[in-house]
Design a protein around this motif. Structure first.
Motif, PDB file in Angstrom:
ATOM      1  N   LEU A  19       0.913  -1.106   0.095  1.00 15.94           N
ATOM      2  CA  LEU A  19      -0.023   0.083  -0.100  1.00 15.94           C
ATOM      3  C   LEU A  19       0.756   1.539   0.052  1.00 15.94           C
ATOM      4  O   LEU A  19       0.396   2.418  -0.488  1.00 15.94           O
ATOM      5  N   GLU A  20       2.029   1.087   0.250  1.00 12.72           N
ATOM      6  CA  GLU A  20       2.988   2.228   0.251  1.00 12.72           C
ATOM      7  C   GLU A  20       3.683   2.453  -1.027  1.00 12.72           C
ATOM      8  O   GLU A  20       3.998   3.590  -1.472  1.00 12.72           O
ATOM      9  N   LYS A  21       3.942   1.282  -1.628  1.00 16.40           N
ATOM     10  CA  LYS A  21       4.641   1.304  -2.698  1.00 16.40           C
ATOM     11  C   LYS A  21       3.674   1.368  -4.310  1.00 16.40           C
ATOM     12  O   LYS A  21       4.060   2.143  -4.984  1.00 16.40           O
ATOM     13  N   LEU A  22       2.643   0.624  -4.219  1.00 15.17           N
ATOM     14  CA  LEU A  22       1.775   0.824  -5.460  1.00 15.17           C
ATOM     15  C   LEU A  22       1.526   2.257  -5.926  1.00 15.17           C
ATOM     16  O   LEU A  22       1.485   2.305  -7.040  1.00 15.17           O
ATOM     17  N   PRO A  23       0.893   3.286  -4.846  1.00 13.28           N
ATOM     18  CA  PRO A  23       0.715   4.589  -5.426  1.00 13.28           C
ATOM     19  C   PRO A  23       1.831   5.472  -5.938  1.00 13.28           C
ATOM     20  O   PRO A  23       1.653   6.242  -6.566  1.00 13.28           O
ATOM     21  N   GLN A  24       3.161   4.722  -5.629  1.00 16.16           N
ATOM     22  CA  GLN A  24       4.423   5.432  -6.107  1.00 16.16           C
ATOM     23  C   GLN A  24       4.615   5.080  -7.340  1.00 16.16           C
ATOM     24  O   GLN A  24       5.688   5.577  -8.028  1.00 16.16           O
ATOM     25  N   LEU A  25       4.191   3.889  -7.848  1.00 10.67           N
ATOM     26  CA  LEU A  25       4.810   3.437  -9.328  1.00 10.67           C
ATOM     27  C   LEU A  25       4.472   4.543 -10.374  1.00 10.67           C
ATOM     28  O   LEU A  25       3.367   5.007 -10.460  1.00 10.67           O
ATOM     29  N   PRO A  26       5.535   4.929 -10.942  1.00 13.82           N
ATOM     30  CA  PRO A  26       5.402   5.830 -12.211  1.00 13.82           C
ATOM     31  C   PRO A  26       4.318   5.296 -13.217  1.00 13.82           C
ATOM     32  O   PRO A  26       3.708   6.007 -13.862  1.00 13.82           O
ATOM     33  N   ASP A  27       4.431   4.019 -13.519  1.00 12.83           N
ATOM     34  CA  ASP A  27       3.563   3.475 -14.395  1.00 12.83           C
ATOM     35  C   ASP A  27       2.833   2.284 -13.639  1.00 12.83           C
ATOM     36  O   ASP A  27       3.460   1.215 -13.866  1.00 12.83           O
ATOM     37  N   ASP A  30       3.480  -1.091 -15.434  1.00 12.32           N
ATOM     38  CA  ASP A  30       4.794  -2.002 -15.621  1.00 12.32           C
ATOM     39  C   ASP A  30       5.095  -3.226 -15.099  1.00 12.32           C
ATOM     40  O   ASP A  30       5.147  -3.285 -13.866  1.00 12.32           O
ATOM     41  N   GLU A  31       4.982  -4.089 -16.050  1.00 17.04           N
ATOM     42  CA  GLU A  31       5.072  -5.590 -15.487  1.00 17.04           C
ATOM     43  C   GLU A  31       6.411  -5.738 -14.463  1.00 17.04           C
ATOM     44  O   GLU A  31       6.309  -6.397 -13.534  1.00 17.04           O
ATOM     45  N   LYS A  32       7.394  -5.160 -14.873  1.00 18.40           N
ATOM     46  CA  LYS A  32       8.816  -5.564 -14.227  1.00 18.40           C
ATOM     47  C   LYS A  32       8.560  -4.771 -12.815  1.00 18.40           C
ATOM     48  O   LYS A  32       8.849  -5.464 -11.791  1.00 18.40           O
TER      49      LYS A  32
END
Length: 55
Positions: A19-27, A30-32
């Motif tokens: 929940l901390e990391k998912l909102p910070q993903l630029p895309d 992005d599968e990787k």
């Protein structure tokens, strides 16, 4: 959560991490980047892992 437990993760800490990391993903597609967050990923931080003492 079952998969997290099967991969020796603390479910609460793993979910908190997600929940901390998912909102910070630029895309978010992005599968990787998403693969790095899966419960079996070796790149997960140690704080998410459950360690059992060895005998």
């Amino acid at each position: 959560m079952e998969t997290a437990q099967e991969n020796r993760l603390n479910p609460f800490l793993y979910l908190t991490y997600l929940l901390e990391k998912l909102p910070q993903l630029p895309d978010p597609q992005d599968e990787k980047a998403l693969n790095a967050l899966l419960p079996w990923s070796p790149s997960l931080p140690l704080i998410c892992r459950v360690f059992t003492p060895t005998k």
